[in-house]
Design a protein around this motif. Structure first.
Motif, PDB file in Angstrom:
ATOM      1  N   GLU A 226      37.785  36.350  22.528  1.00 53.24           N
ATOM      2  CA  GLU A 226      37.673  37.535  23.366  1.00 53.24           C
ATOM      3  C   GLU A 226      39.066  38.033  23.741  1.00 53.24           C
ATOM      4  N   GLU A 227      39.228  39.346  23.766  1.00 52.71           N
ATOM      5  CA  GLU A 227      40.530  39.930  24.082  1.00 52.71           C
ATOM      6  C   GLU A 227      40.758  39.916  25.585  1.00 52.71           C
ATOM      7  N   LEU A 228      41.950  39.484  25.974  1.00 52.32           N
ATOM      8  CA  LEU A 228      42.332  39.477  27.380  1.00 52.32           C
ATOM      9  C   LEU A 228      43.115  40.745  27.692  1.00 52.32           C
ATOM     10  N   LYS A 229      42.758  41.394  28.795  1.00 53.21           N
ATOM     11  CA  LYS A 229      43.497  42.572  29.232  1.00 53.21           C
ATOM     12  C   LYS A 229      44.814  42.114  29.868  1.00 53.21           C
ATOM     13  N   PRO A 230      45.801  43.011  29.959  1.00 50.71           N
ATOM     14  CA  PRO A 230      47.067  42.648  30.607  1.00 50.71           C
ATOM     15  C   PRO A 230      46.856  42.288  32.075  1.00 50.71           C
ATOM     16  N   CYS A 231      47.853  41.665  32.652  1.00 51.90           N
ATOM     17  CA  CYS A 231      47.810  41.265  34.059  1.00 51.90           C
ATOM     18  C   CYS A 231      47.656  42.498  34.950  1.00 51.90           C
ATOM     19  N   PRO A 232      46.716  42.456  35.911  1.00 54.47           N
ATOM     20  CA  PRO A 232      46.550  43.602  36.798  1.00 54.47           C
ATOM     21  C   PRO A 232      47.723  43.788  37.763  1.00 54.47           C
ATOM     22  N   ALA A 233      48.494  42.744  37.997  1.00 52.98           N
ATOM     23  CA  ALA A 233      49.602  42.831  38.942  1.00 52.98           C
ATOM     24  C   ALA A 233      50.884  43.334  38.297  1.00 52.98           C
ATOM     25  N   CYS A 234      51.214  42.821  37.095  1.00 59.81           N
ATOM     26  CA  CYS A 234      52.512  43.155  36.497  1.00 59.81           C
ATOM     27  C   CYS A 234      52.402  43.798  35.112  1.00 59.81           C
ATOM     28  N   GLN A 235      51.198  43.946  34.596  1.00 60.82           N
ATOM     29  CA  GLN A 235      50.924  44.542  33.273  1.00 60.82           C
ATOM     30  C   GLN A 235      51.444  43.697  32.113  1.00 60.82           C
ATOM     31  N   CYS A 236      51.841  42.463  32.367  1.00 53.65           N
ATOM     32  CA  CYS A 236      52.310  41.567  31.312  1.00 53.65           C
ATOM     33  C   CYS A 236      51.138  41.201  30.399  1.00 53.65           C
ATOM     34  N   ARG A 237      51.433  41.048  29.116  1.00 53.53           N
ATOM     35  CA  ARG A 237      50.385  40.688  28.157  1.00 53.53           C
ATOM     36  C   ARG A 237      50.368  39.187  27.849  1.00 53.53           C
ATOM     37  N   VAL A 238      51.226  38.413  28.514  1.00 49.73           N
ATOM     38  CA  VAL A 238      51.253  36.972  28.297  1.00 49.73           C
ATOM     39  C   VAL A 238      50.267  36.335  29.283  1.00 49.73           C
ATOM     40  N   VAL A 239      48.991  36.413  28.931  1.00 46.88           N
ATOM     41  CA  VAL A 239      47.933  35.838  29.761  1.00 46.88           C
ATOM     42  C   VAL A 239      47.166  34.812  28.936  1.00 46.88           C
ATOM     43  N   ILE A 240      46.788  33.714  29.594  1.00 48.94           N
ATOM     44  CA  ILE A 240      46.173  32.594  28.887  1.00 48.94           C
ATOM     45  C   ILE A 240      44.961  32.093  29.667  1.00 48.94           C
TER      46      ILE A 240
ATOM     47  N   ARG B 235      35.850  30.276  36.909  1.00 44.16           N
ATOM     48  CA  ARG B 235      34.467  30.386  36.448  1.00 44.16           C
ATOM     49  C   ARG B 235      34.069  29.129  35.690  1.00 44.16           C
ATOM     50  N   SER B 236      32.769  28.975  35.453  1.00 44.19           N
ATOM     51  CA  SER B 236      32.245  27.762  34.819  1.00 44.19           C
ATOM     52  C   SER B 236      32.428  27.722  33.308  1.00 44.19           C
ATOM     53  N   THR B 237      32.663  28.871  32.678  1.00 41.00           N
ATOM     54  CA  THR B 237      32.897  28.889  31.228  1.00 41.00           C
ATOM     55  C   THR B 237      34.122  29.751  30.929  1.00 41.00           C
ATOM     56  N   ARG B 238      34.685  29.535  29.752  1.00 40.87           N
ATOM     57  CA  ARG B 238      35.851  30.310  29.328  1.00 40.87           C
ATOM     58  C   ARG B 238      35.482  31.794  29.224  1.00 40.87           C
ATOM     59  N   SER B 239      34.332  32.089  28.662  1.00 48.12           N
ATOM     60  CA  SER B 239      33.881  33.485  28.515  1.00 48.12           C
ATOM     61  C   SER B 239      33.728  34.175  29.864  1.00 48.12           C
TER      62      SER B 239
ATOM     63  N   GLU C 240      42.790  29.041  30.612  1.00 46.52           N
ATOM     64  CA  GLU C 240      43.020  27.597  30.652  1.00 46.52           C
ATOM     65  C   GLU C 240      41.828  26.867  31.253  1.00 46.52           C
ATOM     66  N   LYS C 241      41.640  25.640  30.784  1.00 47.55           N
ATOM     67  CA  LYS C 241      40.599  24.775  31.337  1.00 47.55           C
ATOM     68  C   LYS C 241      41.236  23.949  32.442  1.00 47.55           C
ATOM     69  N   LEU C 242      40.712  24.051  33.662  1.00 45.53           N
ATOM     70  CA  LEU C 242      41.252  23.307  34.795  1.00 45.53           C
ATOM     71  C   LEU C 242      40.601  21.939  34.919  1.00 45.53           C
ATOM     72  N   ALA C 243      39.312  21.901  34.677  1.00 48.69           N
ATOM     73  CA  ALA C 243      38.516  20.674  34.803  1.00 48.69           C
ATOM     74  C   ALA C 243      37.238  20.918  34.015  1.00 48.69           C
ATOM     75  N   PRO C 244      36.410  19.907  33.872  1.00 46.38           N
ATOM     76  CA  PRO C 244      35.136  20.165  33.198  1.00 46.38           C
ATOM     77  C   PRO C 244      34.378  21.289  33.918  1.00 46.38           C
ATOM     78  N   ARG C 245      33.956  22.261  33.162  1.00 43.02           N
ATOM     79  CA  ARG C 245      33.211  23.416  33.679  1.00 43.02           C
ATOM     80  C   ARG C 245      34.001  24.223  34.706  1.00 43.02           C
ATOM     81  N   ARG C 246      35.332  24.295  34.551  1.00 47.07           N
ATOM     82  CA  ARG C 246      36.161  25.102  35.450  1.00 47.07           C
ATOM     83  C   ARG C 246      37.292  25.733  34.647  1.00 47.07           C
ATOM     84  N   PHE C 247      37.211  27.059  34.458  1.00 49.37           N
ATOM     85  CA  PHE C 247      38.188  27.797  33.661  1.00 49.37           C
ATOM     86  C   PHE C 247      38.795  28.915  34.507  1.00 49.37           C
ATOM     87  N   VAL C 248      40.007  29.313  34.135  1.00 49.70           N
ATOM     88  CA  VAL C 248      40.694  30.407  34.820  1.00 49.70           C
ATOM     89  C   VAL C 248      41.649  31.069  33.835  1.00 49.70           C
ATOM     90  N   VAL C 249      41.969  32.332  34.078  1.00 46.49           N
ATOM     91  CA  VAL C 249      42.968  33.042  33.277  1.00 46.49           C
ATOM     92  C   VAL C 249      44.197  33.232  34.164  1.00 46.49           C
TER      93      VAL C 249
END
Length: 84
Positions: free
Chosen positions: A3-17, A42-46, A19-28
């Motif tokens: 899935e395509e990630l949009k740029p950062c809403p704060a700085c418009q940077c396109r270096v966004v990733i 969120r509970s899934t990467r999607s 990441e899995k924080l823990a089982p069933r815990r994801f964040v960009v």
């Protein structure tokens, strides 16, 4: 297909990733210089990507024939009055 990630809403940077924080815990995260904004967890990467992509972003105004000339973003900014 990833899935395509949009740029950062704060700085418009396109270096966004996503990441899995823990089982069933994801964040960009933004990995822009001096930013590192994190999106909703969120509970899934999607779901994390969808939450990141739905964050409000600053509007990009580009002059063209269909721009609204009365919109606040298009009005001239009043400057200081010159002394007579």
């Amino acid at each position: 297909m990833p899935e395509e990630l949009k740029p950062c809403p704060a700085c418009q940077c396109r270096v966004v990733i996503a990441e899995k924080l823990a089982p069933r815990r994801f964040v960009v995260y933004c990995h822009g210089k001096d930013c590192e904004m994190g999106g909703p967890k969120r509970s899934t990467r999607s779901k994390a990507i969808a939450a990141w992509n739905s964050l409000p972003r600053a509007p990009h105004i580009t002059p063209n024939d269909v721009d609204c000339k009365g919109c606040p973003e298009r009005r001239p900014i009043p400057g200081p009055k010159e002394a007579s």
